[in-house]
Design an enzyme around this catalytic site. Sequence first.
Site, short mmCIF file in Angstrom:
data_model
loop_
_atom_site.label_atom_id
_atom_site.label_comp_id
_atom_site.label_asym_id
_atom_site.label_seq_id
_atom_site.Cartn_x
_atom_site.Cartn_y
_atom_site.Cartn_z
CB THR A 133 42.57 41.56 39.61
OG1 THR A 133 42.42 40.27 39.02
CG2 THR A 133 41.18 42.18 39.75
CG ASP A 134 43.99 38.55 35.30
OD1 ASP A 134 43.34 38.39 36.35
OD2 ASP A 134 44.69 37.64 34.80
CD GLU A 135 39.70 36.88 39.15
OE1 GLU A 135 38.51 36.96 39.47
OE2 GLU A 135 40.48 36.03 39.62
CE1 TYR A 159 39.42 40.59 44.33
CE2 TYR A 159 39.51 39.33 42.29
CZ TYR A 159 40.13 40.16 43.21
OH TYR A 159 41.43 40.54 43.03
CE LYS A 163 41.29 44.84 43.14
NZ LYS A 163 42.12 45.46 44.22
P1 NAD Z 1 45.23 39.12 50.42
O1 NAD Z 1 43.81 38.76 50.63
O2 NAD Z 1 46.29 38.10 50.67
O3 NAD Z 1 45.61 40.38 51.32
C1 NAD Z 1 44.75 41.49 51.45
C2 NAD Z 1 45.25 42.32 52.62
O4 NAD Z 1 44.41 43.48 52.74
C3 NAD Z 1 45.18 41.58 53.96
O5 NAD Z 1 46.37 41.79 54.69
C4 NAD Z 1 43.99 42.23 54.66
O6 NAD Z 1 44.10 42.22 56.07
C5 NAD Z 1 44.04 43.64 54.09
N1 NAD Z 1 42.73 44.31 54.14
C6 NAD Z 1 41.53 43.79 53.76
N2 NAD Z 1 40.57 44.72 53.95
C7 NAD Z 1 41.18 45.83 54.42
C8 NAD Z 1 40.73 47.12 54.79
N3 NAD Z 1 39.43 47.45 54.70
N4 NAD Z 1 41.63 48.03 55.22
C9 NAD Z 1 42.94 47.72 55.33
N5 NAD Z 1 43.43 46.51 55.01
C10 NAD Z 1 42.56 45.57 54.55
O7 NAD Z 1 45.32 39.67 48.93
P2 NAD Z 1 46.51 39.61 47.90
O8 NAD Z 1 46.41 38.35 47.13
O9 NAD Z 1 47.76 39.97 48.58
O10 NAD Z 1 46.09 40.79 46.92
C11 NAD Z 1 46.53 42.13 47.14
C12 NAD Z 1 45.95 43.02 46.06
O11 NAD Z 1 46.36 42.56 44.78
C13 NAD Z 1 44.41 43.01 46.01
O12 NAD Z 1 43.98 44.30 45.72
C14 NAD Z 1 44.07 42.05 44.87
O13 NAD Z 1 42.84 42.41 44.30
C15 NAD Z 1 45.23 42.31 43.95
N6 NAD Z 1 45.60 41.19 43.06
C16 NAD Z 1 45.82 39.93 43.57
C17 NAD Z 1 46.24 38.90 42.73
C18 NAD Z 1 46.51 37.50 43.25
O14 NAD Z 1 46.74 36.59 42.43
N7 NAD Z 1 46.53 37.27 44.55
C19 NAD Z 1 46.43 39.17 41.37
C20 NAD Z 1 46.19 40.46 40.89
C21 NAD Z 1 45.80 41.46 41.74
O1 DAU Z 2 43.61 36.67 38.16
C1 DAU Z 2 43.99 37.36 39.32
C2 DAU Z 2 43.20 36.84 40.49
O2 DAU Z 2 43.73 35.56 40.81
C3 DAU Z 2 43.24 37.76 41.70
O3 DAU Z 2 42.62 38.97 41.37
C4 DAU Z 2 42.53 37.12 42.89
O4 DAU Z 2 42.66 37.94 44.04
C5 DAU Z 2 43.16 35.77 43.15
O5 DAU Z 2 42.49 35.12 44.21
C6 DAU Z 2 43.14 34.92 41.90
O6 DAU Z 2 41.79 34.53 41.57
P1 DAU Z 2 41.43 33.05 41.04
O7 DAU Z 2 40.01 32.80 41.30
O8 DAU Z 2 41.94 32.84 39.67
O9 DAU Z 2 42.40 32.21 42.06
P2 DAU Z 2 42.14 30.87 42.88
O10 DAU Z 2 43.48 30.46 43.43
O11 DAU Z 2 41.02 30.99 43.84
O12 DAU Z 2 41.73 29.83 41.76
C7 DAU Z 2 42.59 29.58 40.64
C8 DAU Z 2 41.87 28.60 39.73
O13 DAU Z 2 41.81 27.33 40.40
C9 DAU Z 2 40.43 28.99 39.44
O14 DAU Z 2 40.12 28.62 38.10
C10 DAU Z 2 39.61 28.14 40.41
C11 DAU Z 2 40.45 26.90 40.58
N1 DAU Z 2 40.35 26.25 41.90
C12 DAU Z 2 40.55 27.00 43.02
C13 DAU Z 2 40.47 26.43 44.28
C14 DAU Z 2 40.66 27.29 45.51
C15 DAU Z 2 40.12 24.88 41.99
O15 DAU Z 2 39.99 24.17 40.98
N2 DAU Z 2 40.06 24.32 43.24
C16 DAU Z 2 40.20 25.04 44.40
O16 DAU Z 2 40.08 24.46 45.51
#
Ligand code: NAD
Ligand code: DAU
Length: 354
Positions: A133-135, A159, A163
């Site tokens: 992730t970019d975070e 988180y 990562k």
């Molecule tokens: P998600 O939470 O929707 O899915 C995570 C999946 O991993 C789930 O299916 C869960 O059951 C599985 N999991 C959790 N713990 C596990 C374990 N110990 N063993 C096997 N499986 C396990 O997450 P996502 O949003 O699909 O993100 C996927 C990946 O991409 C993550 O590594 C996250 O850090 C990264 N990522 C997410 C975003 C985003 O915006 N969602 C952006 C950048 C990177």
């Molecule tokens: O940047 C990549 C990341 O983006 C991934 O690594 C994470 O897995 C993914 O969850 C996401 O993280 P964020 O914290 O940016 O996503 P989230 O959707 O939780 O929140 C997006 C923005 O919106 C953040 O600034 C918090 C805000 N927010 C979120 C929720 C859930 C609100 O204002 N209200 C809300 O109820």
Amino acid sequence: MTILVTGGAGFIGSNFVLDWLGACDEPVVNLDKLTYAGNVHNLAPLAGDQRHIFVQGDIGDAHLVGALLAQHQPRAVLNFAAESHVDRSILGPGEFIQTNIVGTFQLLEQVRAYWAALDAAAKTAFRLLHVSTDEVYGSLSASDPAFTETHRYEPNSPYSASKAASDHLVRAYHHTYGLPVLTTNCSNNYGPLHFPEKLIPLMIVNAQAGKPLPVYGDGQQIRDWLYVKDHCSAIRAVLASGRLGETYNIGGWNEKPNLDIVHTVCDLLDELKPRADRQSYRSQISYVTDRPGHDRRYAIDARKIEQELGWKPAETFETGIRKTVQWYLDNPDWVAQVQSGAYRDWVAMQYAQA
Ligand code: NAD
Ligand code: DAU
């Protein structure tokens, strides 16, 4: 040839598996623990498909991972598995440490042992791709340039710290043992199958249910949004042609303040599914207590992947968000199914103080 995907029942992982098997016939072994975020219904289109082998299990289960590698002999392992929600990491970091750090370590150990025993050709061809992730880069001020791959690591939440630790382990396994790794650091994804605890799906679901739309703080935090299918195509490009040991930032040059995102979702719903009273969904916006340690701005400089691998996103934010809202309107059964008891408990706890 086979690939092993971890976390392939989650949001991005399931989109990746569906797209992969939509584009080619190379089988996928899908290892997922099925936490609250994992959903086998995401993979329903693959029911009965011999190319998809689903295994419920933990990346931290060394015996299971070792056995799967020995049995299926994958040419690549793609690690999507993680605890992914920042707010949950603030309320309870333990699972994040366990899966994102210890789990990644156990996975690396098993992959290293498997890779070391491969014959020369298979060893050269093998890849471990770690999805991150970019975070990990921390927070930008309004005037800072976007994150490049050489930006210092400065994670601010449990988180992102977990990562970051996993990224460091992956890097170390390349540097120390020569494991052929690739790491991707992507910005915020959105699209179909996104669990409705995250901003965009939460707003779509709450709006239709007549519930408040909780905006943290002043709503001016900036995220850089990428349609999930574009993330999947970027991962395929990095897997195919990325340089070993390198990291690739993935993003769509789509920086938006959260409030703009919520307004856009409301406006699309006003158009596609107007409220019975003809008021805008914007009237449901409710400002709530800010996230502790809330990162102000993320922005990805995606020039490296574009210049080296020729990857570009196919969707603009406007096309992607319209498709996304439409997908949620078309899939009420999916939404109802994920809104389990556990989900309702979490929402009640998270927004209790708001
Ligand atoms: P998600 O939470 O929707 O899915 C995570 C999946 O991993 C789930 O299916 C869960 O059951 C599985 N999991 C959790 N713990 C596990 C374990 N110990 N063993 C096997 N499986 C396990 O997450 P996502 O949003 O699909 O993100 C996927 C990946 O991409 C993550 O590594 C996250 O850090 C990264 N990522 C997410 C975003 C985003 O915006 N969602 C952006 C950048 C990177
Ligand atoms: O940047 C990549 C990341 O983006 C991934 O690594 C994470 O897995 C993914 O969850 C996401 O993280 P964020 O914290 O940016 O996503 P989230 O959707 O939780 O929140 C997006 C923005 O919106 C953040 O600034 C918090 C805000 N927010 C979120 C929720 C859930 C609100 O204002 N209200 C809300 O109820």
